[in-house]
Design a protein around this motif. Sequence first.
Motif, PDB file in Angstrom:
ATOM      1  N   MET A  81     -21.253  57.017 -10.521  1.00  0.00           N
ATOM      2  CA  MET A  81     -22.425  56.384 -11.014  1.00  0.00           C
ATOM      3  C   MET A  81     -21.956  55.932 -12.414  1.00  0.00           C
ATOM      4  N   TYR A  82     -22.481  54.842 -12.719  1.00  0.00           N
ATOM      5  CA  TYR A  82     -22.158  54.484 -14.339  1.00  0.00           C
ATOM      6  C   TYR A  82     -23.449  54.367 -15.075  1.00  0.00           C
ATOM      7  N   ILE A  83     -23.591  54.966 -16.325  1.00  0.00           N
ATOM      8  CA  ILE A  83     -24.468  54.846 -17.094  1.00  0.00           C
ATOM      9  C   ILE A  83     -23.831  53.974 -18.390  1.00  0.00           C
ATOM     10  N   LEU A  84     -24.461  52.855 -18.878  1.00  0.00           N
ATOM     11  CA  LEU A  84     -24.269  52.392 -20.246  1.00  0.00           C
ATOM     12  C   LEU A  84     -25.068  52.978 -21.149  1.00  0.00           C
ATOM     13  N   ASN A  85     -24.374  53.406 -22.112  1.00  0.00           N
ATOM     14  CA  ASN A  85     -25.005  53.943 -23.512  1.00  0.00           C
ATOM     15  C   ASN A  85     -24.875  52.544 -24.589  1.00  0.00           C
ATOM     16  N   TYR A  86     -25.482  51.547 -24.139  1.00  0.00           N
ATOM     17  CA  TYR A  86     -25.539  50.523 -25.202  1.00  0.00           C
ATOM     18  C   TYR A  86     -27.103  50.218 -25.658  1.00  0.00           C
ATOM     19  N   SER A  87     -27.170  49.328 -26.756  1.00  0.00           N
ATOM     20  CA  SER A  87     -28.311  49.180 -27.167  1.00  0.00           C
ATOM     21  C   SER A  87     -29.023  47.892 -26.273  1.00  0.00           C
ATOM     22  N   TYR A  88     -28.335  47.466 -25.378  1.00  0.00           N
ATOM     23  CA  TYR A  88     -28.640  46.241 -24.571  1.00  0.00           C
ATOM     24  C   TYR A  88     -28.528  46.457 -23.267  1.00  0.00           C
ATOM     25  N   GLU A  89     -29.094  45.611 -22.207  1.00  0.00           N
ATOM     26  CA  GLU A  89     -28.713  46.031 -21.046  1.00  0.00           C
ATOM     27  C   GLU A  89     -27.704  44.853 -20.448  1.00  0.00           C
ATOM     28  N   SER A  90     -26.990  45.075 -19.514  1.00  0.00           N
ATOM     29  CA  SER A  90     -26.054  44.066 -18.794  1.00  0.00           C
ATOM     30  C   SER A  90     -26.943  43.302 -17.916  1.00  0.00           C
ATOM     31  N   GLY A  91     -26.572  42.040 -18.150  1.00  0.00           N
ATOM     32  CA  GLY A  91     -27.145  41.066 -17.142  1.00  0.00           C
ATOM     33  C   GLY A  91     -26.355  40.761 -16.127  1.00  0.00           C
ATOM     34  N   ASP A 102     -15.912  69.454  -8.223  1.00  0.00           N
ATOM     35  CA  ASP A 102     -15.729  68.821  -9.425  1.00  0.00           C
ATOM     36  C   ASP A 102     -16.802  68.091  -9.948  1.00  0.00           C
ATOM     37  N   PHE A 103     -16.930  67.984 -11.039  1.00  0.00           N
ATOM     38  CA  PHE A 103     -17.930  67.018 -11.808  1.00  0.00           C
ATOM     39  C   PHE A 103     -17.382  66.669 -13.090  1.00  0.00           C
ATOM     40  N   THR A 104     -17.243  65.480 -13.084  1.00  0.00           N
ATOM     41  CA  THR A 104     -16.744  65.110 -14.565  1.00  0.00           C
ATOM     42  C   THR A 104     -17.441  63.698 -14.981  1.00  0.00           C
ATOM     43  N   MET A 105     -17.376  63.527 -16.455  1.00  0.00           N
ATOM     44  CA  MET A 105     -17.933  62.475 -17.063  1.00  0.00           C
ATOM     45  C   MET A 105     -16.843  61.745 -18.078  1.00  0.00           C
ATOM     46  N   GLU A 106     -16.638  60.733 -17.890  1.00  0.00           N
ATOM     47  CA  GLU A 106     -15.637  59.922 -18.983  1.00  0.00           C
ATOM     48  C   GLU A 106     -16.444  58.796 -19.658  1.00  0.00           C
ATOM     49  N   ASP A 107     -15.921  58.726 -21.051  1.00  0.00           N
ATOM     50  CA  ASP A 107     -16.708  57.596 -21.866  1.00  0.00           C
ATOM     51  C   ASP A 107     -15.567  56.731 -21.968  1.00  0.00           C
ATOM     52  N   ILE A 108     -15.853  55.342 -21.410  1.00  0.00           N
ATOM     53  CA  ILE A 108     -15.028  54.446 -21.729  1.00  0.00           C
ATOM     54  C   ILE A 108     -15.596  53.209 -22.515  1.00  0.00           C
ATOM     55  N   ASN A 109     -15.582  53.242 -23.770  1.00  0.00           N
ATOM     56  CA  ASN A 109     -16.301  52.276 -24.538  1.00  0.00           C
ATOM     57  C   ASN A 109     -17.923  52.301 -24.384  1.00  0.00           C
ATOM     58  N   GLY A 110     -18.352  53.407 -24.173  1.00  0.00           N
ATOM     59  CA  GLY A 110     -19.666  53.166 -24.228  1.00  0.00           C
ATOM     60  C   GLY A 110     -20.264  53.165 -22.709  1.00  0.00           C
ATOM     61  N   LYS A 111     -19.452  53.308 -21.950  1.00  0.00           N
ATOM     62  CA  LYS A 111     -19.819  53.055 -20.363  1.00  0.00           C
ATOM     63  C   LYS A 111     -19.488  54.612 -19.852  1.00  0.00           C
ATOM     64  N   LEU A 112     -20.387  55.317 -19.527  1.00  0.00           N
ATOM     65  CA  LEU A 112     -20.270  56.776 -18.922  1.00  0.00           C
ATOM     66  C   LEU A 112     -19.984  56.493 -17.443  1.00  0.00           C
TER      67      LEU A 112
END
Length: 94
Positions: A1-11, A61-71
């Motif tokens: 699952m992807y979570i974007l931690n941005y101030s705007y939504e991806s279109g 296992d349960f991991t979270m990776e942050d790649i340029n604001g994409k969790l």
Amino acid sequence: MYILNYSYESGVYNDLEYTYVKDLDKKSMKKALDKFKGEKDFVAFCNRDNETKTTIRTVYDFTMEDINGKLIFNISANGFLNKMARIIIGTVLD
């Protein structure tokens, strides 16, 4: 699952990703992931209409990776209940 931690939504990917515009305490979130590991009763983390015989699952296992604001969340388990992953990740975000 992807979570974007941005101030705007991806279109482009808004049907595949969730945009969360608030600041996240990623260190605390990573700590919370460990609490879900092991054999547990996940009755509180499934759809109410769940019709399985048991709600006990083992999360390996349960991991979270942050790649340029994409969790990026990865959960490995012996099985999943209806909406279990979404509800768990929503809880971690909260």
